[in-house]
Design a protein around this motif. Structure first.
Motif, PDB file in Angstrom:
ATOM      1  N   THR A   5       0.812  -1.213   0.000  1.00 57.55           N
ATOM      2  CA  THR A   5       0.000   0.000   0.000  1.00 57.55           C
ATOM      3  C   THR A   5       0.845   1.262   0.000  1.00 57.55           C
ATOM      4  OG1 THR A   5      -0.166  -0.147   2.406  1.00 57.55           O
ATOM      5  CG2 THR A   5      -2.008  -1.046   1.105  1.00 57.55           C
ATOM      6  N   ASP A   6       2.137   1.142   0.341  1.00 58.54           N
ATOM      7  CA  ASP A   6       3.028   2.304   0.390  1.00 58.54           C
ATOM      8  C   ASP A   6       3.696   2.593  -0.944  1.00 58.54           C
ATOM      9  OD1 ASP A   6       2.532   2.540   3.092  1.00 58.54           O
ATOM     10  OD2 ASP A   6       4.288   1.372   3.676  1.00 58.54           O
ATOM     11  N   MET A   7       3.748   1.603  -1.828  1.00 58.39           N
ATOM     12  CA  MET A   7       4.504   1.746  -3.065  1.00 58.39           C
ATOM     13  C   MET A   7       3.766   2.609  -4.086  1.00 58.39           C
ATOM     14  SD  MET A   7       6.050  -1.983  -3.767  1.00 58.39           S
ATOM     15  CE  MET A   7       5.397  -3.168  -2.628  1.00 58.39           C
ATOM     16  N   ALA A   8       4.528   3.475  -4.752  1.00 63.04           N
ATOM     17  CA  ALA A   8       3.955   4.243  -5.854  1.00 63.04           C
ATOM     18  C   ALA A   8       3.788   3.305  -7.043  1.00 63.04           C
ATOM     19  CB  ALA A   8       4.877   5.391  -6.219  1.00 63.04           C
ATOM     20  N   VAL A   9       2.708   3.483  -7.768  1.00 60.15           N
ATOM     21  CA  VAL A   9       2.468   2.632  -8.934  1.00 60.15           C
ATOM     22  C   VAL A   9       2.267   3.505 -10.152  1.00 60.15           C
ATOM     23  CG1 VAL A   9       1.498   0.687  -7.646  1.00 60.15           C
ATOM     24  CG2 VAL A   9       0.004   2.507  -8.407  1.00 60.15           C
ATOM     25  N   ASP A  10       2.688   2.993 -11.288  1.00 61.33           N
ATOM     26  CA  ASP A  10       2.526   3.715 -12.545  1.00 61.33           C
ATOM     27  C   ASP A  10       1.286   3.263 -13.307  1.00 61.33           C
ATOM     28  OD1 ASP A  10       4.874   5.158 -12.134  1.00 61.33           O
ATOM     29  OD2 ASP A  10       6.096   3.589 -13.051  1.00 61.33           O
ATOM     30  N   ALA A  11       0.633   2.242 -12.808  1.00 65.75           N
ATOM     31  CA  ALA A  11      -0.542   1.692 -13.486  1.00 65.75           C
ATOM     32  C   ALA A  11      -1.617   1.426 -12.438  1.00 65.75           C
ATOM     33  CB  ALA A  11      -0.156   0.385 -14.188  1.00 65.75           C
ATOM     34  N   PRO A  12      -2.843   1.217 -12.875  1.00 65.08           N
ATOM     35  CA  PRO A  12      -3.891   0.887 -11.891  1.00 65.08           C
ATOM     36  C   PRO A  12      -3.513  -0.343 -11.078  1.00 65.08           C
ATOM     37  CG  PRO A  12      -4.851   1.298 -14.052  1.00 65.08           C
ATOM     38  CD  PRO A  12      -3.353   1.266 -14.228  1.00 65.08           C
ATOM     39  N   ARG A  13      -3.932  -0.364  -9.829  1.00 63.27           N
ATOM     40  CA  ARG A  13      -3.625  -1.480  -8.938  1.00 63.27           C
ATOM     41  C   ARG A  13      -4.287  -2.754  -9.472  1.00 63.27           C
ATOM     42  NH1 ARG A  13      -2.156  -1.010  -3.758  1.00 63.27           N
ATOM     43  NH2 ARG A  13      -3.208   0.994  -3.469  1.00 63.27           N
ATOM     44  N   ALA A  14      -3.513  -3.785  -9.661  1.00 64.37           N
ATOM     45  CA  ALA A  14      -4.046  -5.087 -10.076  1.00 64.37           C
ATOM     46  C   ALA A  14      -4.644  -5.760  -8.839  1.00 64.37           C
ATOM     47  CB  ALA A  14      -2.938  -5.952 -10.659  1.00 64.37           C
ATOM     48  N   CYS A  15      -5.890  -6.162  -8.938  1.00 65.60           N
ATOM     49  CA  CYS A  15      -6.502  -6.831  -7.792  1.00 65.60           C
ATOM     50  C   CYS A  15      -7.653  -7.713  -8.254  1.00 65.60           C
ATOM     51  CB  CYS A  15      -6.971  -5.822  -6.753  1.00 65.60           C
ATOM     52  SG  CYS A  15      -8.460  -4.932  -7.195  1.00 65.60           S
ATOM     53  N   PHE A  16      -8.050  -8.604  -7.364  1.00 68.31           N
ATOM     54  CA  PHE A  16      -9.133  -9.511  -7.687  1.00 68.31           C
ATOM     55  C   PHE A  16     -10.481  -8.807  -7.724  1.00 68.31           C
ATOM     56  CE2 PHE A  16      -5.992 -12.707  -6.185  1.00 68.31           C
ATOM     57  CZ  PHE A  16      -5.947 -13.446  -7.361  1.00 68.31           C
ATOM     58  N   ILE A  17     -10.608  -7.666  -7.055  1.00 68.41           N
ATOM     59  CA  ILE A  17     -11.863  -6.909  -7.130  1.00 68.41           C
ATOM     60  C   ILE A  17     -12.103  -6.475  -8.569  1.00 68.41           C
ATOM     61  CG2 ILE A  17     -13.071  -4.797  -6.436  1.00 68.41           C
ATOM     62  CD1 ILE A  17     -11.617  -5.054  -3.721  1.00 68.41           C
ATOM     63  N   ALA A  18     -11.062  -5.938  -9.212  1.00 64.61           N
ATOM     64  CA  ALA A  18     -11.202  -5.502 -10.606  1.00 64.61           C
ATOM     65  C   ALA A  18     -11.550  -6.684 -11.503  1.00 64.61           C
ATOM     66  CB  ALA A  18      -9.917  -4.828 -11.084  1.00 64.61           C
ATOM     67  N   ALA A  19     -10.917  -7.816 -11.283  1.00 61.82           N
ATOM     68  CA  ALA A  19     -11.211  -9.004 -12.090  1.00 61.82           C
ATOM     69  C   ALA A  19     -12.661  -9.460 -11.884  1.00 61.82           C
ATOM     70  CB  ALA A  19     -10.246 -10.135 -11.742  1.00 61.82           C
ATOM     71  N   GLY A  20     -13.135  -9.432 -10.646  1.00 67.36           N
ATOM     72  CA  GLY A  20     -14.510  -9.812 -10.366  1.00 67.36           C
ATOM     73  C   GLY A  20     -15.511  -8.851 -10.983  1.00 67.36           C
ATOM     74  N   LEU A  21     -15.169  -7.563 -10.986  1.00 66.94           N
ATOM     75  CA  LEU A  21     -16.064  -6.574 -11.591  1.00 66.94           C
ATOM     76  C   LEU A  21     -16.184  -6.757 -13.093  1.00 66.94           C
ATOM     77  CD1 LEU A  21     -15.186  -3.369  -9.561  1.00 66.94           C
ATOM     78  CD2 LEU A  21     -17.332  -4.669  -9.512  1.00 66.94           C
ATOM     79  N   ASP A  22     -15.144  -7.296 -13.724  1.00 63.21           N
ATOM     80  CA  ASP A  22     -15.238  -7.581 -15.158  1.00 63.21           C
ATOM     81  C   ASP A  22     -16.383  -8.546 -15.456  1.00 63.21           C
ATOM     82  OD1 ASP A  22     -13.116  -5.936 -15.843  1.00 63.21           O
ATOM     83  OD2 ASP A  22     -11.659  -7.574 -15.937  1.00 63.21           O
ATOM     84  N   VAL A  23     -16.701  -9.414 -14.517  1.00 57.63           N
ATOM     85  CA  VAL A  23     -17.769 -10.401 -14.707  1.00 57.63           C
ATOM     86  C   VAL A  23     -19.069  -9.965 -14.033  1.00 57.63           C
ATOM     87  CG1 VAL A  23     -18.457 -12.803 -14.276  1.00 57.63           C
ATOM     88  CG2 VAL A  23     -16.080 -12.261 -14.853  1.00 57.63           C
ATOM     89  N   LEU A  24     -18.971  -9.478 -12.801  1.00 56.21           N
ATOM     90  CA  LEU A  24     -20.166  -9.217 -11.994  1.00 56.21           C
ATOM     91  C   LEU A  24     -20.558  -7.747 -11.898  1.00 56.21           C
ATOM     92  CD1 LEU A  24     -19.279 -11.450  -8.911  1.00 56.21           C
ATOM     93  CD2 LEU A  24     -20.667 -12.083 -10.893  1.00 56.21           C
TER      94      LEU A  24
END
Length: 160
Positions: A5-24
């Motif tokens: 949670t402390d690391m800066a990211v250059d892309a959207p956070r990869a997570c299972f919530i996003a994967a689940g939202l693709d379906v549900l």
């Protein structure tokens, strides 16, 4: 030590919530799953109870079927007619629906009457999230992000 949670990211956070939202993550998909959770399986009844147009509902049911969340079961050969049933994957969506309903009943204040969700014993359902290891109930401050894992569950953090 940097936590995820402390690391800066250059892309959207990869997570299972996003994967689940693709379906549900679409209104008509969730409402169709609500109907199947309540024992409604025929297309016309699902369409009537959700208010979804036939074209939209067909698309959502096809997506849910292709992802293994629901299965079509033929109940008439002439003409061919199908019912939609939850798979094991689809049945596990019910607690999400109950949690969404509980959140909505608490925070969405308008005058629209809504059905409450009850257990077969008659009591209102109250979603509770707890740690599978220690049993402690979830609180907003107790959430931390774990290491990246693949869908199969293998730890990817050791690969980096």
């Amino acid at each position: 030590m940097n936590r995820p949670t402390d690391m800066a990211v250059d892309a959207p956070r990869a997570c299972f919530i996003a994967a689940g939202l693709d379906v549900l993550g679409e209104r008509w998909a969730l409402l169709a799953l609500r109907e199947m959770s309540l024992g409604v399986h025929r297309f016309d009844q699902i369409a009537r109870n959700t208010g979804a147009s036939r074209d939209i509902l067909v698309g959502r049911l096809r997506t849910l079927e292709s992802q293994g969340v629901v299965e079509r079961v033929q109940y008439s050969k002439r003409p061919p007619r199908y019912e939609y049933h939850l798979t094991a994957s689809g049945a596990e969506v019910a607690p999400i629906l109950i949690s969404l309903a509980a959140w909505s009943s608490t925070w969405m204040r308008d005058e629209t009457p809504r059905a409450s969700y009850r257990h077969s014993c008659g009591a209102d359902l109250k979603p509770v999230v707890s740690c599978a290891d220690c049993g402690e109930e979830f609180t907003p401050g107790s959430l931390v992000l774990g290491p990246l894992v693949s869908a199969a569950g293998a730890d990817q953090a050791s690969d980096q």
